[in-house]
Write a protein that holds these residues in place. Structure first.
Motif, PDB file in Angstrom:
ATOM      1  N   UNK A  45       0.835  -1.206   0.000  1.00  0.00           N
ATOM      2  CA  UNK A  45       0.000   0.000   0.000  1.00  0.00           C
ATOM      3  C   UNK A  45       0.866   1.251   0.000  1.00  0.00           C
ATOM      4  N   UNK A  46       1.886   1.258   0.836  1.00  0.00           N
ATOM      5  CA  UNK A  46       2.778   2.408   0.916  1.00  0.00           C
ATOM      6  C   UNK A  46       3.488   2.616  -0.410  1.00  0.00           C
ATOM      7  N   UNK A  47       4.032   1.554  -0.982  1.00  0.00           N
ATOM      8  CA  UNK A  47       4.749   1.664  -2.249  1.00  0.00           C
ATOM      9  C   UNK A  47       3.839   2.192  -3.358  1.00  0.00           C
ATOM     10  N   UNK A  48       2.588   1.737  -3.375  1.00  0.00           N
ATOM     11  CA  UNK A  48       1.637   2.212  -4.386  1.00  0.00           C
ATOM     12  C   UNK A  48       1.392   3.704  -4.254  1.00  0.00           C
ATOM     13  N   UNK A  49       1.196   4.178  -3.018  1.00  0.00           N
ATOM     14  CA  UNK A  49       0.955   5.598  -2.795  1.00  0.00           C
ATOM     15  C   UNK A  49       2.199   6.410  -3.146  1.00  0.00           C
ATOM     16  N   UNK A  50       3.373   5.916  -2.758  1.00  0.00           N
ATOM     17  CA  UNK A  50       4.622   6.613  -3.068  1.00  0.00           C
ATOM     18  C   UNK A  50       4.787   6.737  -4.582  1.00  0.00           C
ATOM     19  N   UNK A  51       4.575   5.651  -5.306  1.00  0.00           N
ATOM     20  CA  UNK A  51       4.740   5.677  -6.761  1.00  0.00           C
ATOM     21  C   UNK A  51       3.714   6.606  -7.417  1.00  0.00           C
ATOM     22  N   UNK A  52       2.483   6.553  -6.938  1.00  0.00           N
ATOM     23  CA  UNK A  52       1.434   7.431  -7.476  1.00  0.00           C
ATOM     24  C   UNK A  52       1.820   8.895  -7.285  1.00  0.00           C
ATOM     25  N   UNK A  53       2.329   9.240  -6.109  1.00  0.00           N
ATOM     26  CA  UNK A  53       2.727  10.602  -5.817  1.00  0.00           C
ATOM     27  C   UNK A  53       3.908  11.017  -6.689  1.00  0.00           C
ATOM     28  N   UNK A  54       4.859  10.106  -6.850  1.00  0.00           N
ATOM     29  CA  UNK A  54       6.066  10.416  -7.607  1.00  0.00           C
ATOM     30  C   UNK A  54       5.721  10.720  -9.059  1.00  0.00           C
ATOM     31  N   UNK A  55       4.815   9.939  -9.632  1.00  0.00           N
ATOM     32  CA  UNK A  55       4.436  10.094 -11.033  1.00  0.00           C
ATOM     33  C   UNK A  55       3.581  11.338 -11.240  1.00  0.00           C
ATOM     34  N   UNK A  56       2.576  11.531 -10.399  1.00  0.00           N
ATOM     35  CA  UNK A  56       1.608  12.617 -10.601  1.00  0.00           C
ATOM     36  C   UNK A  56       2.014  13.934  -9.955  1.00  0.00           C
ATOM     37  N   UNK A  57       2.895  13.893  -8.955  1.00  0.00           N
ATOM     38  CA  UNK A  57       3.286  15.090  -8.216  1.00  0.00           C
ATOM     39  C   UNK A  57       2.093  15.744  -7.538  1.00  0.00           C
ATOM     40  N   UNK A  58       1.072  14.961  -7.248  1.00  0.00           N
ATOM     41  CA  UNK A  58      -0.085  15.500  -6.549  1.00  0.00           C
ATOM     42  C   UNK A  58      -0.854  14.362  -5.913  1.00  0.00           C
ATOM     43  N   UNK A  59      -1.664  14.562  -4.949  1.00  0.00           N
ATOM     44  CA  UNK A  59      -1.888  15.851  -4.278  1.00  0.00           C
ATOM     45  C   UNK A  59      -0.666  16.234  -3.447  1.00  0.00           C
ATOM     46  N   UNK A  60      -0.683  17.446  -2.943  1.00  0.00           N
ATOM     47  CA  UNK A  60       0.463  17.902  -2.155  1.00  0.00           C
ATOM     48  C   UNK A  60       0.608  17.033  -0.914  1.00  0.00           C
ATOM     49  N   UNK A  61       1.856  16.838  -0.480  1.00  0.00           N
ATOM     50  CA  UNK A  61       2.085  16.080   0.745  1.00  0.00           C
ATOM     51  C   UNK A  61       2.125  17.051   1.920  1.00  0.00           C
ATOM     52  N   UNK A  62       2.305  16.507   3.117  1.00  0.00           N
ATOM     53  CA  UNK A  62       2.244  17.337   4.320  1.00  0.00           C
ATOM     54  C   UNK A  62       3.311  18.423   4.342  1.00  0.00           C
ATOM     55  N   UNK A  63       4.492  18.134   3.785  1.00  0.00           N
ATOM     56  CA  UNK A  63       5.555  19.137   3.793  1.00  0.00           C
ATOM     57  C   UNK A  63       5.206  20.328   2.904  1.00  0.00           C
ATOM     58  N   UNK A  64       4.752  20.050   1.691  1.00  0.00           N
ATOM     59  CA  UNK A  64       4.368  21.132   0.775  1.00  0.00           C
ATOM     60  C   UNK A  64       3.137  21.875   1.311  1.00  0.00           C
ATOM     61  N   UNK A  65       2.177  21.128   1.828  1.00  0.00           N
ATOM     62  CA  UNK A  65       0.984  21.736   2.408  1.00  0.00           C
ATOM     63  C   UNK A  65       1.362  22.643   3.580  1.00  0.00           C
ATOM     64  N   UNK A  66       2.260  22.157   4.432  1.00  0.00           N
ATOM     65  CA  UNK A  66       2.701  22.955   5.580  1.00  0.00           C
ATOM     66  C   UNK A  66       3.386  24.240   5.156  1.00  0.00           C
ATOM     67  N   UNK A  67       4.327  24.127   4.213  1.00  0.00           N
ATOM     68  CA  UNK A  67       5.028  25.332   3.732  1.00  0.00           C
ATOM     69  C   UNK A  67       4.039  26.335   3.131  1.00  0.00           C
ATOM     70  N   UNK A  68       3.120  25.836   2.328  1.00  0.00           N
ATOM     71  CA  UNK A  68       2.135  26.726   1.696  1.00  0.00           C
ATOM     72  C   UNK A  68       1.249  27.394   2.734  1.00  0.00           C
ATOM     73  N   UNK A  69       0.836  26.638   3.726  1.00  0.00           N
ATOM     74  CA  UNK A  69      -0.028  27.184   4.771  1.00  0.00           C
ATOM     75  C   UNK A  69       0.702  28.240   5.582  1.00  0.00           C
ATOM     76  N   UNK A  70       1.949  27.941   5.970  1.00  0.00           N
ATOM     77  CA  UNK A  70       2.713  28.938   6.736  1.00  0.00           C
ATOM     78  C   UNK A  70       2.946  30.191   5.897  1.00  0.00           C
ATOM     79  N   UNK A  71       3.218  30.031   4.602  1.00  0.00           N
ATOM     80  CA  UNK A  71       3.381  31.205   3.738  1.00  0.00           C
ATOM     81  C   UNK A  71       2.117  32.059   3.752  1.00  0.00           C
ATOM     82  N   UNK A  72       0.973  31.409   3.623  1.00  0.00           N
ATOM     83  CA  UNK A  72      -0.298  32.138   3.649  1.00  0.00           C
ATOM     84  C   UNK A  72      -0.493  32.832   4.997  1.00  0.00           C
ATOM     85  N   UNK A  73      -0.322  32.105   6.088  1.00  0.00           N
ATOM     86  CA  UNK A  73      -0.572  32.676   7.415  1.00  0.00           C
ATOM     87  C   UNK A  73       0.369  33.841   7.732  1.00  0.00           C
TER      88      UNK A  73
END
Length: 169
Positions: A45-73
């Motif tokens: 399950x983990x490998x499938x999600x990792x590969x899906x993320x790597x190929x599609x570059x979306x949805x954003x992961x927690x690190x990108x979401x966190x950076x974007x949220x802090x930038x907004x705030x």
């Protein structure tokens, strides 16, 4: 906290690709002796999600979401009124409270709600809100083992820009 959805997949807003890679390595090292049910997380399950993320570059992961949220705030705090009206104060308070209830990472949202109760936002003016936001961010950074930002530089970082003209802190 429940970091997995009802199908046992990792919450994409709670884990970065790097987190999932680490989890995958732990699973392969462990080589679980018991079979897993459909709702338990496993290496495949983990490998499938990792590969899906790597190929599609979306949805954003927690690190990108966190950076974007802090930038907004931080940007919202930097442009907050120097003399906010009662309505502006209420709007900012509602925005922060709403974010703490709707943030996609349930662990982060819960932690944010707790922090808001212990350290309510300082809404009297731009400088106070910007400092409060920086202190909030630093509390999170400390929990995550990240560097602490010098809160005396919030105006330069989020409003005026770095004195040397660079964009990086």
């Amino acid at each position: 906290m429940d970091y997995f959805d009802k199908n046992g997949k990792p919450c994409k807003a709670c884990f970065s690709v790097e987190d999932m890679m680490k989890m995958s390595k732990k699973f392969s090292e462990k080589k679980a002796t018991s079979s897993t049910s459909s709702t338990e997380i496993n290496e495949e399950t983990i490998q499938n999600v990792v590969e899906e993320r790597r190929v599609k570059q979306c949805p954003v992961d927690k690190d990108e979401l966190g950076r974007s949220t802090w930038n907004l705030l931080h940007t919202m705090a930097a442009y907050y009124s120097e003399k906010p009206s009662t309505e502006e104060k209420k709007t900012m308070e509602t925005t922060l409270t709403s974010l703490s209830k709707t943030y996609p990472c349930s662990y982060c949202a819960d932690d944010f709600r707790k922090d808001l109760k212990v350290h309510p936002p300082k809404l009297e003016n731009r400088d106070e809100l910007s400092k409060w936001m920086c202190e909030m961010h630093n509390r999170v950074n400390k929990k995550l083992g990240k560097d602490i930002f010098d809160c005396t530089k919030v105006k330069e970082r989020w409003l005026d820009g770095w004195k040397d003209g660079s964009c990086d802190p």
